[in-house]
Write an enzyme that holds these catalytic residues in place. Structure first.
Site, PDB file in Angstrom:
ATOM      1  N   PRO A  89      33.126  42.040  38.311  1.00 52.35           N
ATOM      2  CG  PRO A  89      31.533  40.820  37.113  1.00 52.35           C
ATOM      3  CD  PRO A  89      31.964  41.154  38.501  1.00 52.35           C
ATOM      4  CD  GLU A 116      23.527  37.214  37.118  1.00 59.94           C
ATOM      5  OE1 GLU A 116      23.950  36.189  36.538  1.00 59.94           O
ATOM      6  OE2 GLU A 116      23.639  38.360  36.645  1.00 59.94           O
ATOM      7  NE  ARG A 154      55.957  37.769  37.664  1.00 59.70           N
ATOM      8  CZ  ARG A 154      56.894  37.013  37.076  1.00 59.70           C
ATOM      9  NH1 ARG A 154      56.824  35.725  37.135  1.00 59.70           N
ATOM     10  NH2 ARG A 154      57.878  37.582  36.417  1.00 59.70           N
ATOM     11  CG  ASP A 169      58.472  41.004  34.437  1.00 53.87           C
ATOM     12  OD1 ASP A 169      59.191  40.345  33.665  1.00 53.87           O
ATOM     13  OD2 ASP A 169      57.795  40.492  35.342  1.00 53.87           O
TER      14      ASP A 169
END
Ligand code: 9D3
Length: 255
Positions: A89, A116, A154, A169
């Site tokens: 994170p 955590e 991809r 894209d």
């Protein structure tokens, strides 16, 4: 390209290669995916890979040793240099520029956190880069690693077949995509925009560009600011705004 993933949930991560584009690319031999469960190098009767945080507090922390052992096994399996990415994170939010760079590498090692977090010393000594999937809470790094793998695969030459939408894209260009329509021509009383039915290629491209610019302006002004539209795009955007205002018939809240 070769991916090595350190994860407590190898079956979850392997499923990224079980369907669609990533499955076909694997069958073509465009990439290999290997998962390494740090539990193999865990300690004690339960092969523990986590322990309580120094300083106290809730939750558990992934220990250095099992993760370092997994990375050592990865290096032993194939001595070619692998860039080591941790999904946490605290990483920078993943973007297409990072994906493009990863897809140009021969190997990528991905470390998935759980609990955590990961003992900081592992991140300092073994990890080159930390990336996140964005500012919301997941249960671990696996979904982020799968996103990295899917997005890289991809871009591998041959993964998408011949119409190669990869180069077209929207994020490659920094704009959101225009709306898409298919048959039938009228659905629930709503018609396809007439510009798309003319067969006039230049007019269709102009309509698509206008809609892409307009939607980006409405939904992702941050992207538009980075693009700095030239005079032709500025005119199309003006046209979009006028049409928007007319269609709303004065019901637009802001203008
Ligand atoms: C209380 C503070 N939280 C940190 C933001 C605790 C916490 C939440 C989620 C600790 C670890 C996790 C597990 N998440 C990931 O490992 C993760 C993640 C994410 O939660 N969001 C976006 N990208 C990622 S990449 C890995």
């Amino acid at each position: 390209m070769r991916f090595d993933v350190v994860t407590l949930f190898p079956e979850l991560v392997e499923s990224v290669g079980a369907f669609g584009v990533t499955r076909r690319a694997a069958e073509q031999g465009l990439y290999e995916l290997h998962c390494w469960n740090p539990r193999r190098w865990g300690s004690g009767a339960h092969q523990a890979v986590d322990d309580r945080p120094y300083g106290g507090g809730p939750g558990m922390v992934m220990q250095y040793e099992p993760l370092a052992a997994a990375l050592a096994a990865i290096r032993e399996a194939d001595p070619g240099p692998a860039r080591v990415i941790a999904l946490t994170p605290q990483g920078r939010p993943l973007d297409q520029a990072a994906v493009r760079r990863f897809a140009g590498l021969p190997r990528l090692a991905l470390v998935c956190g759980r609990y955590e977090g990961i003992d900081e010393r592992l991140l300092e000594s073994e990890v080159d880069e930390e990336w996140s999937l964005g500012d919301y809470v997941l249960s671990g790094g696996e979904l982020a690693a799968m996103a990295v793998i899917d997005a890289c695969v991809r871009l591998l030459p041959g993964a998408l077949g011949h119409d190669d939408s990869a180069t077209q894209d929207s994020f490659t260009e920094g704009l959101l995509d225009c709306p898409h329509y298919t048959r039938p021509e009228v659905v629930a009383g709503r018609a396809v925009p007439p510009e798309l039915l003319t067969g006039h290629h230049a007019q269709i491209e102009r309509w698509r560009r206008r809609e892409a610019l307009g939607r980006t302006w409405e939904r992702r002004p941050d992207l538009l600011a980075r693009l700095a539209p030239g005079p032709e795009d500025a005119a199309l955007l003006d046209e979009y705004r006028c049409l928007r205002r007319d269609a709303a018939g004065g019901r637009n809240g802001d203008d």
